[in-house]
Design an enzyme around this catalytic site. Structure first.
Site, PDB file in Angstrom:
ATOM      1  N   LYS A  32     -56.370  25.054  22.647  1.00  0.00           N
ATOM      2  CA  LYS A  32     -57.049  25.087  21.033  1.00  0.00           C
ATOM      3  C   LYS A  32     -57.770  24.122  20.921  1.00  0.00           C
ATOM      4  O   LYS A  32     -56.830  23.207  20.763  1.00  0.00           O
ATOM      5  CB  LYS A  32     -55.831  25.867  20.279  1.00  0.00           C
ATOM      6  N   GLU A  41     -50.331  12.736  21.946  1.00  0.00           N
ATOM      7  CA  GLU A  41     -51.295  11.955  21.794  1.00  0.00           C
ATOM      8  C   GLU A  41     -51.379  11.259  20.900  1.00  0.00           C
ATOM      9  O   GLU A  41     -52.114  11.935  19.972  1.00  0.00           O
ATOM     10  CB  GLU A  41     -52.158  11.329  23.144  1.00  0.00           C
ATOM     11  N   CYS A  45     -58.444   7.502  18.123  1.00  0.00           N
ATOM     12  CA  CYS A  45     -56.878   7.105  18.102  1.00  0.00           C
ATOM     13  C   CYS A  45     -56.418   5.618  18.145  1.00  0.00           C
ATOM     14  O   CYS A  45     -56.022   4.510  18.041  1.00  0.00           O
ATOM     15  CB  CYS A  45     -55.849   8.083  19.452  1.00  0.00           C
ATOM     16  N   GLU A 105     -52.991   4.299   9.305  1.00  0.00           N
ATOM     17  CA  GLU A 105     -54.205   5.329  10.769  1.00  0.00           C
ATOM     18  C   GLU A 105     -55.821   5.824   9.152  1.00  0.00           C
ATOM     19  O   GLU A 105     -55.110   6.612   8.798  1.00  0.00           O
ATOM     20  CB  GLU A 105     -54.309   5.644  11.535  1.00  0.00           C
TER      21      GLU A 105
HETATM   22  P1  NAI Z   1     -54.327  16.898  12.887  1.00  0.00           P
HETATM   23  O1  NAI Z   1     -53.177  16.041  14.553  1.00  0.00           O
HETATM   24  O2  NAI Z   1     -54.234  18.062  11.695  1.00  0.00           O
HETATM   25  O3  NAI Z   1     -55.594  18.191  14.398  1.00  0.00           O
HETATM   26  C1  NAI Z   1     -55.392  17.847  15.829  1.00  0.00           C
HETATM   27  C2  NAI Z   1     -55.179  19.505  16.477  1.00  0.00           C
HETATM   28  O4  NAI Z   1     -54.008  19.722  16.167  1.00  0.00           O
HETATM   29  C3  NAI Z   1     -56.539  20.472  15.526  1.00  0.00           C
HETATM   30  O5  NAI Z   1     -56.725  21.067  17.085  1.00  0.00           O
HETATM   31  C4  NAI Z   1     -55.824  21.481  14.419  1.00  0.00           C
HETATM   32  O6  NAI Z   1     -55.900  22.348  14.278  1.00  0.00           O
HETATM   33  C5  NAI Z   1     -53.794  21.015  15.773  1.00  0.00           C
HETATM   34  N1  NAI Z   1     -52.935  21.763  14.723  1.00  0.00           N
HETATM   35  C6  NAI Z   1     -53.021  21.200  12.861  1.00  0.00           C
HETATM   36  N2  NAI Z   1     -51.529  21.484  12.865  1.00  0.00           N
HETATM   37  C7  NAI Z   1     -50.814  22.314  13.618  1.00  0.00           C
HETATM   38  C8  NAI Z   1     -49.977  23.086  13.311  1.00  0.00           C
HETATM   39  N3  NAI Z   1     -48.121  22.708  12.841  1.00  0.00           N
HETATM   40  N4  NAI Z   1     -49.279  23.429  14.747  1.00  0.00           N
HETATM   41  C9  NAI Z   1     -50.095  23.119  15.991  1.00  0.00           C
HETATM   42  N5  NAI Z   1     -51.670  22.768  15.665  1.00  0.00           N
HETATM   43  C10 NAI Z   1     -51.705  22.269  14.830  1.00  0.00           C
HETATM   44  O7  NAI Z   1     -55.555  16.030  12.688  1.00  0.00           O
HETATM   45  P2  NAI Z   1     -56.401  16.721  11.628  1.00  0.00           P
HETATM   46  O8  NAI Z   1     -55.811  16.742   9.939  1.00  0.00           O
HETATM   47  O9  NAI Z   1     -57.862  16.676  12.385  1.00  0.00           O
HETATM   48  O10 NAI Z   1     -56.709  14.779  10.959  1.00  0.00           O
HETATM   49  C11 NAI Z   1     -55.731  13.956  10.069  1.00  0.00           C
HETATM   50  C12 NAI Z   1     -55.433  12.612  11.367  1.00  0.00           C
HETATM   51  O11 NAI Z   1     -54.694  12.795  11.844  1.00  0.00           O
HETATM   52  C13 NAI Z   1     -57.185  11.752  11.270  1.00  0.00           C
HETATM   53  O12 NAI Z   1     -57.561  11.153   9.860  1.00  0.00           O
HETATM   54  C14 NAI Z   1     -56.452  10.269  12.346  1.00  0.00           C
HETATM   55  O13 NAI Z   1     -55.584   9.841  11.400  1.00  0.00           O
HETATM   56  C15 NAI Z   1     -55.572  11.465  12.690  1.00  0.00           C
HETATM   57  N6  NAI Z   1     -56.115  12.053  14.191  1.00  0.00           N
HETATM   58  C16 NAI Z   1     -55.737  11.613  15.239  1.00  0.00           C
HETATM   59  C17 NAI Z   1     -56.277  11.843  16.132  1.00  0.00           C
HETATM   60  C18 NAI Z   1     -55.724  11.270  17.589  1.00  0.00           C
HETATM   61  O14 NAI Z   1     -56.887  10.334  18.638  1.00  0.00           O
HETATM   62  N7  NAI Z   1     -54.648  10.694  18.096  1.00  0.00           N
HETATM   63  C19 NAI Z   1     -57.418  13.090  16.757  1.00  0.00           C
HETATM   64  C20 NAI Z   1     -57.861  13.721  14.928  1.00  0.00           C
HETATM   65  C21 NAI Z   1     -56.377  12.841  13.834  1.00  0.00           C
END
Ligand code: NAI
Ligand code: MG
Length: 486
Positions: free
Chosen positions: A180, A255, A289, A389
């Protein structure tokens, strides 16, 4: 390829392109213009169920079970070739969907995705067990078997690359996958499915279900036919995934976020450290990240360092990400821009000194999610800009008196993804590397990464190590076989 050539995206399930069961679609936006690029089928629980069952059937099929490991490796090589043949087009597509500078998309995201498939192609026929000396007339040996159906939930900051990090080792180990992509950037994952099918990957081995986290993502985490979830994203969602996967006891690798310290000692090569510090935070507009979002500078060199850093940072001029000269693109979405602007306001309100940026430039049609490179001085450890972050081009500068204090400050975070230290003193460099609680430590460099080298977090940055031979542990399980020789 221009905006207008981007075709609508559909679900890829069991080797077929399909609409969502609900018939719903969503728009994916070009962050440089805030205009829709195209529509994509919005997968939901029913679609995840179909994809998981397709992946299970493919996992159990002769086409996959009886395929020699070496031939599996050749399929991964063919996927790498397919990606390579379309590298320029994929880079432009990634740039239009995500906003990152096309030069970086091509040289980093796409190149490393290709590399990842090539690397794991080599592993496919080298995943061996052991023969274990046990007492008595027995032969005991181990087999490293695939986990089964692996769910990959990935973020928007490195869309194709994050897909590659999960899909390539999963396939090399003989698993099947439901992927996904993030709702902000679904397009290159669909192209990966296309390339994999053209390379001859059997139907159902790789399924791609674009959709939202709360619906499609959550359904994957709870689905009984999915044996493992590999996740990259926020720490908050990582915690939720761990909780929600308890009822099906999925294997999980996470991660998550970071707030990585970048430590500059007074004996460092200052110019190199200035270059490193600006790249550490402004690369990918800070949406990494491992972003070096906390710059810790020794007091004695603070003024000289900051002066040079401000000069260097001013060179990161936001521009059209499709222009190969651009080094700083927009943030990925209006939501992310708003989140980052919120942190800038918090920094100002808490009394940090705004040394650079904090405002928005007008680029192109003036509606894209651009933000100028931003640097705060006089930051105290308890300020939100120093501990949370931000995921934007926002740097918090702090000072320290000596190495002990630098290490203490560096470790004063709930995260532990990466850290860096700049010094010419070998002893101090390794001392810091050993004592910093992070999954990656860079010495006199920043942001290095390679498919062969492990990557992952300490503390709230998650667990499990991706890349290198370490990822094989995530995508295999060990079986012990006993033979009576008596
Ligand atoms: P997110 O963690 O919500 O999204 C990442 C993935 O998780 C996406 O594919 C999303 O559809 C999925 N997801 C979201 N809620 C879920 C759930 N309940 N169950 C299963 N999958 C789910 O991140 P978002 O909202 O896009 O960004 C928010 C913050 O997260 C950013 O500002 C940043 O600080 C952090 N982040 C960190 C990343 C990293 O590389 N470690 C990457 C993206 C965001
Ligand atoms: Mg998008």
């Amino acid at each position: 390829m221009s905006d207008t050539d981007v075709q609508p995206g559909r679900l890829f399930i069991g080797g077929e392109w399909e609409d969502a069961a609900s018939g719903n679609t969503f728009e994916t936006i070009n962050p440089a213009t805030a205009e829709p690029l195209t529509t994509v089928a919005e997968g939901g629980a029913e679609d995840v169920d179909r994809a998981a069952r397709a992946a299970r059937a493919a996992f159990e099929s002769d086409a996959w079970q009886k395929l020699d490991a070496r031939k599996r490796g050749r399929l991964l090589s063919a996927i790498a070739d397919g990606l390579e043949a379309r590298a320029d087009e994929l880079a432009r597509l990634e740039t239009m969907d995500n906003g990152k500078p096309v030069r970086e998309a091509r040289m980093i995201d796409i190149r490393e995705s290709i590399d990842c498939f090539r690397y794991y192609a080599g592993w496919a026929d080298k995943i061996a067990g052991d023969v274990i000396p046990v007492p008595g007339p027995y032969l005991n040996y181990t087999r490293r078997e695939p986990v089964g159906v692996c769910g990959a939930i990935i973020p928007w900051n490195y869309p194709l690359q994050m897909a590659a990090w999960k899909v390539a080792p999963a396939l090399a180990c003989g698993n099947t996958v439901v992927l996904k992509p993030a709702e902000q950037t679904p397009l290159t994952a669909l192209e990966l499915a296309r390339v994999a099918a053209e390379a001859g990957l059997p139907a159902g081995v790789l399924n791609v279900v674009p959709g939202f986290g709360e619906s499609a993502g959550a359904a994957m985490v709870e689905h009984p036919e999915i044996d493992k979830i590999a996740f990259t994203g926020s720490t908050a969602v990582g915690r939720m995934i761990q909780r929600n996967s308890a009822s099906t006891l999925k294997k999980i690798s996470l991660e998550l976020g970071g707030k990585s310290p970048n430590i500059v000692l007074e004996d460092a090569d200052i110019d190199a450290a200035v270059r490193g510090a600006s790249m550490a935070i402004f690369y990918n507009s800070g949406q990494a990240c491992t972003a070096g979002s906390r710059l810790l500078v020794q007091e004695s060199i603070r003024d000289e360092f900051v002066e040079k850093l401000l000069k260097r940072a001013a060179g990161f001029v936001p521009g059209d990400p499709l222009d190969p000269k651009t080094r700083l693109g927009p943030l990925v979405s209006a939501e992310q821009l708003e989140r980052v602007m919120g942190y800038i306001e918090q920094g100002k309100a808490a009394g940090a000194e705004l040394l650079l940026g904090g405002d928005r430039p007008s680029v192109g049609n003036g509606r894209g999610y651009f933000l100028n490179p931003t640097i705060f001085g006089s930051v105290r450890p308890e300020m939100s800009i120093a501990c949370e972050e931000i995921f934007g081009p926002v740097l918090a500068v702090q000072t320290f008196a000596d190495l002990e204090e630098a290490i203490a400050l560096g470790n004063d975070t709930e995260y532990g993804l990466a850290a860096a230290v700049w010094t010419k003193d070998v002893r101090k460099a390794h001392l810091a590397a050993h004592r910093l609680r992070a999954g990656t430590v860079w010495i006199n460099t920043y942001h290095n990464l390679d498919t062969a080298s492990p990557f992952g977090g300490y503390k709230q940055s998650g667990y499990g190590r991706e890349l290198g031979r370490f990822a094989l542990d995530l995508y295999t399980q060990v079986k012990s076989v006993w033979v009576n020789l008596g």
